[in-house]
Structure formats: structure tokens, C-alpha cells
Design a protein around this motif. Structure first.
Motif, PDB file in Angstrom:
ATOM      1  N   VAL A  40       0.865  -1.173   0.000  1.00 51.58           N
ATOM      2  CA  VAL A  40       0.000   0.000   0.000  1.00 51.58           C
ATOM      3  C   VAL A  40       0.902   1.224   0.000  1.00 51.58           C
ATOM      4  N   MET A  41       0.746   2.044  -1.044  1.00 54.43           N
ATOM      5  CA  MET A  41       1.671   3.154  -1.258  1.00 54.43           C
ATOM      6  C   MET A  41       0.947   4.487  -1.350  1.00 54.43           C
ATOM      7  N   HIS A  42       1.630   5.532  -0.898  1.00 53.09           N
ATOM      8  CA  HIS A  42       1.119   6.905  -0.966  1.00 53.09           C
ATOM      9  C   HIS A  42       2.169   7.780  -1.631  1.00 53.09           C
ATOM     10  N   ASN A  43       1.710   8.813  -2.324  1.00 52.70           N
ATOM     11  CA  ASN A  43       2.606   9.726  -3.024  1.00 52.70           C
ATOM     12  C   ASN A  43       2.082  11.144  -2.822  1.00 52.70           C
ATOM     13  N   SER A  44       2.944  12.043  -2.422  1.00 47.79           N
ATOM     14  CA  SER A  44       2.514  13.430  -2.188  1.00 47.79           C
ATOM     15  C   SER A  44       2.044  14.110  -3.473  1.00 47.79           C
ATOM     16  N   GLU A  45       2.416  13.568  -4.634  1.00 48.64           N
ATOM     17  CA  GLU A  45       1.946  14.131  -5.905  1.00 48.64           C
ATOM     18  C   GLU A  45       0.471  13.819  -6.135  1.00 48.64           C
ATOM     19  N   THR A  46      -0.023  12.765  -5.504  1.00 44.76           N
ATOM     20  CA  THR A  46      -1.435  12.387  -5.600  1.00 44.76           C
ATOM     21  C   THR A  46      -1.965  12.188  -4.180  1.00 44.76           C
ATOM     22  N   PRO A  47      -2.125  13.283  -3.422  1.00 43.18           N
ATOM     23  CA  PRO A  47      -2.432  13.166  -1.994  1.00 43.18           C
ATOM     24  C   PRO A  47      -3.799  12.562  -1.677  1.00 43.18           C
ATOM     25  N   LEU A  48      -4.732  12.599  -2.598  1.00 41.41           N
ATOM     26  CA  LEU A  48      -6.056  12.049  -2.329  1.00 41.41           C
ATOM     27  C   LEU A  48      -6.186  10.598  -2.775  1.00 41.41           C
ATOM     28  N   SER A  49      -5.079  10.027  -3.246  1.00 41.07           N
ATOM     29  CA  SER A  49      -5.105   8.651  -3.741  1.00 41.07           C
ATOM     30  C   SER A  49      -4.157   7.763  -2.956  1.00 41.07           C
ATOM     31  N   CYS A  50      -4.436   6.489  -3.051  1.00 39.43           N
ATOM     32  CA  CYS A  50      -3.626   5.458  -2.437  1.00 39.43           C
ATOM     33  C   CYS A  50      -3.508   4.344  -3.471  1.00 39.43           C
ATOM     34  N   MET A  51      -2.318   3.796  -3.648  1.00 39.96           N
ATOM     35  CA  MET A  51      -2.115   2.724  -4.613  1.00 39.96           C
ATOM     36  C   MET A  51      -1.872   1.425  -3.867  1.00 39.96           C
ATOM     37  N   ALA A  52      -2.523   0.366  -4.335  1.00 39.55           N
ATOM     38  CA  ALA A  52      -2.327  -0.964  -3.767  1.00 39.55           C
ATOM     39  C   ALA A  52      -1.802  -1.859  -4.884  1.00 39.55           C
ATOM     40  N   LEU A  53      -0.648  -2.438  -4.658  1.00 32.14           N
ATOM     41  CA  LEU A  53      -0.023  -3.296  -5.660  1.00 32.14           C
ATOM     42  C   LEU A  53       0.184  -4.684  -5.061  1.00 32.14           C
ATOM     43  N   PHE A  54      -0.425  -5.682  -5.681  1.00 28.82           N
ATOM     44  CA  PHE A  54      -0.214  -7.056  -5.245  1.00 28.82           C
ATOM     45  C   PHE A  54       1.077  -7.567  -5.858  1.00 28.82           C
ATOM     46  N   GLU A  55       1.806  -8.352  -5.098  1.00 24.56           N
ATOM     47  CA  GLU A  55       3.046  -8.931  -5.582  1.00 24.56           C
ATOM     48  C   GLU A  55       2.763  -9.769  -6.830  1.00 24.56           C
ATOM     49  N   GLY A  56       3.369  -9.372  -7.944  1.00 25.14           N
ATOM     50  CA  GLY A  56       3.205 -10.107  -9.189  1.00 25.14           C
ATOM     51  C   GLY A  56       1.791 -10.121  -9.735  1.00 25.14           C
ATOM     52  N   GLY A  57       0.994  -9.142  -9.356  1.00 22.71           N
ATOM     53  CA  GLY A  57      -0.393  -9.179  -9.802  1.00 22.71           C
ATOM     54  C   GLY A  57      -0.993  -7.823 -10.054  1.00 22.71           C
ATOM     55  N   PRO A  58      -2.288  -7.728  -9.838  1.00 18.84           N
ATOM     56  CA  PRO A  58      -3.005  -6.504 -10.187  1.00 18.84           C
ATOM     57  C   PRO A  58      -2.655  -5.320  -9.284  1.00 18.84           C
ATOM     58  N   CYS A  59      -2.981  -4.148  -9.778  1.00 14.08           N
ATOM     59  CA  CYS A  59      -2.778  -2.896  -9.048  1.00 14.08           C
ATOM     60  C   CYS A  59      -4.106  -2.164  -9.001  1.00 14.08           C
TER      61      CYS A  59
END
Length: 187
Positions: A40-59
Motif C-alpha cells: 500500500v503506497m502513498h505519493n505526495s503528488e497524488t495526496p487524495l489517492s492510495c495505490m495498492a499493488l499485489f506482488e506479481g499481480g493486479p494494481c
């Protein structure tokens, strides 16, 4: 040294940035197969969003309330304590380039340096990679990277925030592996 080189080129500081990554393990795996990791990742460039990346799979890209959902899913995903990694640093603008130079930290301890370069005038890697590489060589010298693996199969497709986060995840994974190697060689 990188900050000084960028400022000598004429780059202007434009504030700060951060990217963080928390790791979760899937729990209750009845099949006996190794559980996959969820980042689960956050980026100050997209403060209202959160990215979830599964290992070797969907995002997936979700709103910032995804963190609240992860708390409610604690019976399915367990937070891997001590695995939070972040990069924090300074943003620079040079003409159409955005450059972010940061310190990568794990458990509040500095582990490395990150350099992110974005050419704001183009989102198609195949159309601007040579220009980006030439620009990076002006302040990184021979340390300028080759085309990132995430773009190998999508040279003619637009870059999105998941591509950026995938590159940070790759960098953070290298930092974690160095931590494991360092800890195991000390024993």
C-alpha cells in the motif's frame, strides 16, 4: 552533491515530496501456497489517492480512505511490522523537467538515495526517453539509468501513477534486500 549540481544547472526548488510503502501479508492461506504480499503506497503528488499493488499481480488506485479499509481487513491482511519504507526529499523544476531527489529510509534509518525524473511535456516513454537520458547525464553522469523495465513493453503507451509507484516499489524492494543481506552478514 546532486542538489548542488541541479541548482548549478538552473533548477529551482519547488517544495518537498514523499512516497511511502507499507507491506501486508495475506493471512489464513488454506492452500499451503506462500502468501502474496500487498503493498500500500502513498505519493505526495497524488495526496487524495492510495495505490495498492499485489506482488506479481493486479494494481489498484483508490482514495485515501483505503487505509481505513485495510484496518477493517486485518483478519485477511496483516501489516508487516518494520517493513515501512519511504522516500522524502526536495522537488526541483528545470524547464519541462521535474526532478525529485530523496533519502530512502526504513525504520527511521537512511538506507539510500532516490532520484525521480519526469518530463512533463510528454507521457509516452518511447517519444522522450533519449531526451530524458541526456538530461539525467547532465547531473548523474555515467550513473544515468537505462530505460526502466516497467516501460519495456509499453514504449508507446502513456505513463500513469501506477508505473511510477511500480518503479518506487522496485527501488524499495532493493533497499529491503540490502537490509536483509546486511543483517545476515552481521550474524
Amino acid at each position: 552533491m546532486l542538489h548542488k549540481k541541479l541548482e548549478q544547472l538552473g533548477a529551482v526548488k519547488q517544495g518537498n515530496f514523499y512516497v511511502d510503502c507499507e507491506t501486508y501479508h495475506a493471512t489464513g492461506n488454506a492452500t499451503g501456497q506462500p502468501s502474496k504480499l500487498l503493498y500500500v503506497m502513498h505519493n505526495s503528488e497524488t495526496p487524495l489517492s492510495c495505490m495498492a499493488l499485489f506482488e506479481g499481480g493486479p494494481c489498484l488506485t483508490a482514495d485515501a480512505n483505503f487505509d481505513v479499509l485495510m484496518v477493517k481487513l486485518k483478519s485477511h491482511f496483516q501489516n508487516a511490522k518494520g517493513h515501512k519504507v519511504e522516500s522524502r526529499g526536495t522537488r526541483y523544476r528545470y524547464c519541462d523537467f521535474l526532478v525529485k531527489v530523496g533519502t530512502i529510509a526504513m525504520s527511521s534509518s537512511a538506507r539510500g538515495i532516490s532520484v525521480e525524473v519526469e518530463y512533463c511535456a510528454c507521457v509516452i516513454p518511447g517519444d522522450c526517453w533519449n531526451l530524458m537520458k541526456e538530461f539525467m547525464q547532465s547531473f548523474l553522469g555515467l550513473n544515468a539509468p537505462e530505460l526502466p523495465a516497467v516501460f519495456m513493453n509499453k514504449l508507446d503507451a502513456p505513463v500513469d501513477c501506477i508505473d511510477t509507484m511500480s518503479q518506487y516499489l522496485e527501488l524499495f524492494s532493493k533497499v529491503r534486500k540490502q537490509q536483509v543481506l546486511t543483517a545476515s552478514s552481521v550474524r
